[in-house]
Write a protein that holds these residues in place. Structure first.
Motif, PDB file in Angstrom:
ATOM      1  N   ARG A   1       0.833  -1.215   0.000  1.00 44.53           N
ATOM      2  CA  ARG A   1       0.000   0.000   0.000  1.00 44.53           C
ATOM      3  C   ARG A   1       0.859   1.253   0.000  1.00 44.53           C
ATOM      4  O   ARG A   1       0.545   2.231  -0.682  1.00 44.53           O
ATOM      5  CB  ARG A   1      -0.939   0.001   1.216  1.00 44.53           C
ATOM      6  N   ALA A   2       1.932   1.220   0.771  1.00 41.03           N
ATOM      7  CA  ALA A   2       2.831   2.380   0.821  1.00 41.03           C
ATOM      8  C   ALA A   2       3.449   2.632  -0.541  1.00 41.03           C
ATOM      9  O   ALA A   2       3.571   3.784  -0.984  1.00 41.03           O
ATOM     10  CB  ALA A   2       3.916   2.158   1.876  1.00 41.03           C
TER      11      ALA A   2
ATOM     12  N   TYR B   1       3.617  11.175  13.720  1.00 37.74           N
ATOM     13  CA  TYR B   1       4.616  10.110  13.614  1.00 37.74           C
ATOM     14  C   TYR B   1       5.685  10.288  14.688  1.00 37.74           C
ATOM     15  O   TYR B   1       6.046   9.345  15.408  1.00 37.74           O
ATOM     16  CB  TYR B   1       5.225  10.175  12.210  1.00 37.74           C
ATOM     17  N   VAL B   2       6.178  11.501  14.822  1.00 32.34           N
ATOM     18  CA  VAL B   2       7.206  11.819  15.815  1.00 32.34           C
ATOM     19  C   VAL B   2       6.702  11.533  17.231  1.00 32.34           C
ATOM     20  O   VAL B   2       7.426  10.950  18.060  1.00 32.34           O
ATOM     21  CB  VAL B   2       7.623  13.298  15.681  1.00 32.34           C
TER      22      VAL B   2
ATOM     23  N   ALA C   1       3.769   1.973  11.769  1.00 30.47           N
ATOM     24  CA  ALA C   1       4.827   2.806  11.191  1.00 30.47           C
ATOM     25  C   ALA C   1       4.582   3.023   9.705  1.00 30.47           C
ATOM     26  O   ALA C   1       4.753   4.142   9.191  1.00 30.47           O
ATOM     27  CB  ALA C   1       6.187   2.150  11.415  1.00 30.47           C
ATOM     28  N   PHE C   2       4.173   1.991   9.001  1.00 30.51           N
ATOM     29  CA  PHE C   2       3.849   2.135   7.585  1.00 30.51           C
ATOM     30  C   PHE C   2       2.685   3.113   7.395  1.00 30.51           C
ATOM     31  O   PHE C   2       2.699   3.934   6.479  1.00 30.51           O
ATOM     32  CB  PHE C   2       3.490   0.781   6.971  1.00 30.51           C
ATOM     33  N   ARG C   3       1.684   3.024   8.280  1.00 30.37           N
ATOM     34  CA  ARG C   3       0.535   3.939   8.166  1.00 30.37           C
ATOM     35  C   ARG C   3       0.966   5.381   8.396  1.00 30.37           C
ATOM     36  O   ARG C   3       0.489   6.296   7.709  1.00 30.37           O
ATOM     37  CB  ARG C   3      -0.569   3.530   9.145  1.00 30.37           C
ATOM     38  N   PHE C   4       1.837   5.596   9.366  1.00 28.93           N
ATOM     39  CA  PHE C   4       2.332   6.959   9.603  1.00 28.93           C
ATOM     40  C   PHE C   4       3.063   7.476   8.369  1.00 28.93           C
ATOM     41  O   PHE C   4       2.895   8.635   7.969  1.00 28.93           O
ATOM     42  CB  PHE C   4       3.268   6.988  10.814  1.00 28.93           C
TER      43      PHE C   4
ATOM     44  N   GLN D   1       0.572   8.427   5.731  1.00 31.75           N
ATOM     45  CA  GLN D   1      -0.082   9.701   6.035  1.00 31.75           C
ATOM     46  C   GLN D   1       0.805  10.881   5.636  1.00 31.75           C
ATOM     47  O   GLN D   1       0.313  11.892   5.125  1.00 31.75           O
ATOM     48  CB  GLN D   1      -0.415   9.762   7.527  1.00 31.75           C
ATOM     49  N   VAL D   2       2.100  10.738   5.852  1.00 35.52           N
ATOM     50  CA  VAL D   2       3.040  11.782   5.421  1.00 35.52           C
ATOM     51  C   VAL D   2       3.045  11.878   3.896  1.00 35.52           C
ATOM     52  O   VAL D   2       3.038  12.970   3.323  1.00 35.52           O
ATOM     53  CB  VAL D   2       4.464  11.493   5.949  1.00 35.52           C
ATOM     54  N   PHE D   3       3.036  10.717   3.209  1.00 38.68           N
ATOM     55  CA  PHE D   3       3.011  10.708   1.747  1.00 38.68           C
ATOM     56  C   PHE D   3       1.751  11.406   1.224  1.00 38.68           C
ATOM     57  O   PHE D   3       1.821  12.186   0.273  1.00 38.68           O
ATOM     58  CB  PHE D   3       3.035   9.270   1.215  1.00 38.68           C
TER      59      PHE D   3
END
Length: 311
Positions: free
Chosen positions: A45-46, A132-133, A224-227, A230-232
């Motif tokens: 997905r990423a 994320y941070v 972590a992948f979801r975060f 979300q940034v992408f």
């Protein structure tokens, strides 16, 4: 400069670290295998987010790349702060490779290149990156065993697909061959990425973790992948609001329509650095305000001359 891990002059103690890579007896219950299988869907997905797909096709605006670098700086600053905090914690210590892996200083060099010496005054953490941070800090301070998931997701990706993105960015943004602006992707202290990744996985598999903790680490890796996604997505939205960038005297690299790889001049451009597709260049040139003004004036002169001739 190679690290002790990679140096041919390493001492006996350092050379023993290589032996961990020789064990090919991987079990389905090993943490590395659980992470590989358990994050496969998230990984796919990423890779299929619009931002990543556009990036891989070379459709990356310089301003957007700069913002992505800013997001990475805040992310790795948090991650490496928590890794430093837990460097002696047995649930994470075997995966502590600051010389080989840490990216914060490399990202600072990239930001200096893009924003200047006062870059710290020009950047800010975005909303998606801050979430994320915050999660990374929570994990590092309250559930350090889950820090493995964040380190695995980021660093193993940097040593794999990240090397492809490095080449795409350097080419699409016409960055210097000396690698300014893409230091994030340069691991000077790892001479063989494949061997290092094998060592890293062996270290993960050797961690003294019960089944429940391993499952929690896999779950955290998916978070972590979801975060990251979300940034992408945040970057993709920003990218749509940015004006088409002009390069090489005001001509856009590509008009964004269709697959750039299908342009008959694309391969030649990649291989020789020669000008891009003439059609796209002409269309891009015609979009420039000054050119439009000149064309309008020429048409007016032509129309006047035609009228005079008819009369």
């Amino acid at each position: 400069m190679p690290s002790a891990l990679e140096s041919p002059e390493a001492g006996e103690e350092d050379m023993l670290r290589y032996e961990e890579m020789e064990d090919n007896a991987v079990s389905p219950m090993d943490l590395s295998e659980l992470l590989k299988e358990g994050t496969k869907e998230s990984h796919d997905r990423a890779e299929n987010t619009q931002f990543v797909k556009d990036f891989l096709k070379g459709r990356i605006k310089k301003e957007l790349f700069k913002l992505a670098t800013v997001a990475l700086y805040f992310t790795y600053s948090a991650l490496e702060e928590e890794m430093d905090r837990n460097k002696d914690n047995p649930v994470f210590a075997p995966l502590y490779f600051p010389v080989e892996l840490h990216r914060r200083e490399a990202l600072a060099k990239d930001l200096t290149y893009f924003y200047g010496e006062d870059w710290k005054e020009k950047i800010q953490c975005s909303e998606a990156t801050q979430q994320y941070v915050d999660r990374i800090h929570h994990v590092g301070q309250h559930e350090p065993e889950l820090l493995v998931a964040h380190a695995y997701t980021r660093y193993m990706g940097d040593l794999s697909g990240g090397q492809v993105l490095k080449k795409v960015a350097q080419r699409a943004l016409k960055l210097p061959a000396t690698e300014e602006g893409i230091q994030f992707y340069v691991f000077d202290n790892i001479s063989n990425a494949q061997q290092f990744k094998q060592l890293y996985r062996a270290r993960m598999n050797a961690l003294d973790l019960d089944k429940n903790t391993k499952e929690r680490i896999v779950e955290e890796a998916n978070k972590a992948f979801r975060f990251n996604m979300q940034v992408f997505d945040e970057l993709d939205k920003i990218g749509r609001s940015l004006a088409e960038e002009a390069q090489d005297g005001g001509v856009p690299v590509h008009d964004g329509k269709g697959d750039i790889r299908k342009c008959p001049y694309y391969a030649d451009k990649l291989g020789t650095g020669s000008p891009g597709c003439p059609f796209h260049a002409a269309v891009g040139l015609a979009r420039q305000p000054l050119v439009q003004l000149v064309l309008a004036a020429c048409m007016a002169v032509a129309a006047g001359a035609a009228a005079w001739y008819i009369l």
